[in-house]
Write a protein that holds these residues in place. Structure first.
Motif, PDB file in Angstrom:
ATOM      1  N   SER A   1     -65.262 -22.298   8.397  1.00 32.68           N
ATOM      2  CA  SER A   1     -65.096 -23.077   7.182  1.00 32.68           C
ATOM      3  C   SER A   1     -66.438 -23.214   6.475  1.00 32.68           C
ATOM      4  CB  SER A   1     -64.551 -24.467   7.527  1.00 32.68           C
ATOM      5  OG  SER A   1     -64.531 -25.293   6.383  1.00 32.68           O
ATOM      6  N   GLN A   2     -66.453 -22.877   5.191  1.00 35.73           N
ATOM      7  CA  GLN A   2     -67.670 -23.026   4.389  1.00 35.73           C
ATOM      8  C   GLN A   2     -67.320 -23.759   3.112  1.00 35.73           C
ATOM      9  OE1 GLN A   2     -70.481 -19.784   4.177  1.00 35.73           O
ATOM     10  NE2 GLN A   2     -69.223 -18.594   5.601  1.00 35.73           N
ATOM     11  N   GLY A   3     -68.263 -24.575   2.660  1.00 37.72           N
ATOM     12  CA  GLY A   3     -68.001 -25.303   1.433  1.00 37.72           C
ATOM     13  C   GLY A   3     -69.163 -26.165   1.008  1.00 37.72           C
ATOM     14  N   THR A   4     -68.833 -27.155   0.174  1.00 34.97           N
ATOM     15  CA  THR A   4     -69.803 -28.110  -0.340  1.00 34.97           C
ATOM     16  C   THR A   4     -69.225 -29.502  -0.139  1.00 34.97           C
ATOM     17  OG1 THR A   4     -70.479 -26.500  -2.000  1.00 34.97           O
ATOM     18  CG2 THR A   4     -71.149 -28.779  -2.364  1.00 34.97           C
ATOM     19  N   ASP A   5     -69.995 -30.384   0.526  1.00 33.20           N
ATOM     20  CA  ASP A   5     -69.495 -31.738   0.761  1.00 33.20           C
ATOM     21  C   ASP A   5     -69.551 -32.574  -0.508  1.00 33.20           C
ATOM     22  OD1 ASP A   5     -72.109 -32.778   0.510  1.00 33.20           O
ATOM     23  OD2 ASP A   5     -72.385 -33.046   2.668  1.00 33.20           O
ATOM     24  N   GLY A   6     -69.115 -33.824  -0.409  1.00 36.00           N
ATOM     25  CA  GLY A   6     -69.041 -34.698  -1.567  1.00 36.00           C
ATOM     26  C   GLY A   6     -70.377 -35.044  -2.184  1.00 36.00           C
ATOM     27  N   GLU A   7     -71.468 -34.816  -1.456  1.00 37.86           N
ATOM     28  CA  GLU A   7     -72.807 -35.089  -1.978  1.00 37.86           C
ATOM     29  C   GLU A   7     -73.519 -33.828  -2.455  1.00 37.86           C
ATOM     30  OE1 GLU A   7     -74.532 -37.178   1.305  1.00 37.86           O
ATOM     31  OE2 GLU A   7     -73.284 -38.951   0.958  1.00 37.86           O
ATOM     32  N   GLY A   8     -72.791 -32.705  -2.440  1.00 38.92           N
ATOM     33  CA  GLY A   8     -73.362 -31.458  -2.929  1.00 38.92           C
ATOM     34  C   GLY A   8     -74.080 -30.625  -1.882  1.00 38.92           C
ATOM     35  N   ASN A   9     -73.994 -31.021  -0.608  1.00 42.75           N
ATOM     36  CA  ASN A   9     -74.654 -30.276   0.470  1.00 42.75           C
ATOM     37  C   ASN A   9     -73.738 -29.177   1.006  1.00 42.75           C
ATOM     38  OD1 ASN A   9     -76.970 -32.051   0.553  1.00 42.75           O
ATOM     39  ND2 ASN A   9     -75.592 -33.554   1.479  1.00 42.75           N
ATOM     40  N   PRO A  10     -74.313 -28.021   1.363  1.00 41.28           N
ATOM     41  CA  PRO A  10     -73.487 -26.952   1.932  1.00 41.28           C
ATOM     42  C   PRO A  10     -72.991 -27.337   3.325  1.00 41.28           C
ATOM     43  CG  PRO A  10     -75.801 -26.335   1.994  1.00 41.28           C
ATOM     44  CD  PRO A  10     -75.721 -27.636   1.252  1.00 41.28           C
ATOM     45  N   THR A  11     -71.786 -26.887   3.652  1.00 39.29           N
ATOM     46  CA  THR A  11     -71.215 -27.107   4.988  1.00 39.29           C
ATOM     47  C   THR A  11     -70.792 -25.771   5.576  1.00 39.29           C
ATOM     48  OG1 THR A  11     -68.966 -27.427   4.148  1.00 39.29           O
ATOM     49  CG2 THR A  11     -70.350 -29.403   4.341  1.00 39.29           C
ATOM     50  N   HIS A  12     -70.873 -25.687   6.895  1.00 38.66           N
ATOM     51  CA  HIS A  12     -70.424 -24.479   7.594  1.00 38.66           C
ATOM     52  C   HIS A  12     -70.014 -24.894   9.007  1.00 38.66           C
ATOM     53  CE1 HIS A  12     -71.198 -20.101   9.032  1.00 38.66           C
ATOM     54  NE2 HIS A  12     -69.921 -20.353   8.843  1.00 38.66           N
ATOM     55  N   VAL A  13     -68.719 -24.880   9.269  1.00 37.21           N
ATOM     56  CA  VAL A  13     -68.164 -25.273  10.566  1.00 37.21           C
ATOM     57  C   VAL A  13     -67.507 -24.055  11.191  1.00 37.21           C
ATOM     58  CG1 VAL A  13     -66.483 -26.750  11.737  1.00 37.21           C
ATOM     59  CG2 VAL A  13     -67.791 -27.642   9.790  1.00 37.21           C
ATOM     60  N   GLN A  14     -67.775 -23.860  12.506  1.00 33.32           N
ATOM     61  CA  GLN A  14     -67.196 -22.716  13.217  1.00 33.32           C
ATOM     62  C   GLN A  14     -66.796 -23.105  14.625  1.00 33.32           C
ATOM     63  OE1 GLN A  14     -70.567 -19.889  12.917  1.00 33.32           O
ATOM     64  NE2 GLN A  14     -69.064 -18.485  12.046  1.00 33.32           N
ATOM     65  N   TYR A  15     -65.679 -22.524  15.074  1.00 34.18           N
ATOM     66  CA  TYR A  15     -65.333 -22.553  16.496  1.00 34.18           C
ATOM     67  C   TYR A  15     -64.336 -21.457  16.803  1.00 34.18           C
ATOM     68  CZ  TYR A  15     -61.158 -25.412  15.307  1.00 34.18           C
ATOM     69  OH  TYR A  15     -59.996 -25.894  14.784  1.00 34.18           O
TER      70      TYR A  15
END
Length: 158
Positions: A66-80
């Protein structure tokens, strides 16, 4: 006469090979999913600005990227990458969890328990609609700040 028996044997062998490599039906969860912000609800907020989820699932387990942008504008990247065997598997990219356990509820539903150490901090139930076009993930638990979370994230299949 020998040629005919040989030809029949070759044809039968080819038919057997073709039948043995016929692909299985794809898992409903597999594919690329994009969050629909208008249909998603975050409590507490702020809501993520964008999320793209790539899922590879089969009868044995599920792999999430999962990749995206959180509510504060920070990049996110979750993997499992986890199997449906009740064991813990590492997850990266989460502040509130370091392990996941996944369970197949039914063909359209996967439940993920996110853990910090040995404690479950979040349960995510992801269900794919009967037409296969929508995936809804409901998050219940605590975030990294200890706040109660109830997020409903709706994704559209790409």
């Amino acid at each position: 006469m020998r040629i005919n028996r040989y030809a029949i044997f070759i044809v039968a062998l080819l038919v057997a090979l073709v039948l043995s490599v016929t692909p299985a039906a794809a898992d409903q969860h597999s594919g690329t999913w994009k969050m629909d912000p208008a249909k998603s609800k975050y409590s507490p907020g702020p809501a993520a600005k964008s999320l793209t989820l790539v899922v590879v699932a089969d009868e044995n387990g599920v792999k999430i990227d999962s990749q995206g942008t959180d509510g504060e504008g920070n990049p996110t990247h979750v993997q499992y990458d986890a199997k449906f065997d009740g064991k813990n598997y590492p997850v990266t990219g989460l502040l509130y969890g370091d392990m996941v356990t996944v369970k197949r509820i039914d063909p359209n539903t996967i439940q993920t328990s996110i853990k910090k150490g040995d404690q479950v901090v979040m349960t995510v139930t992801s269900k794919v609609s009967s037409d296969g076009k929508t995936r809804t993930s409901t998050f219940n638990g605590k975030d990294a700040q200890g706040r109660t979370v109830h997020n409903v994230v709706v994704y559209d299949k790409q």
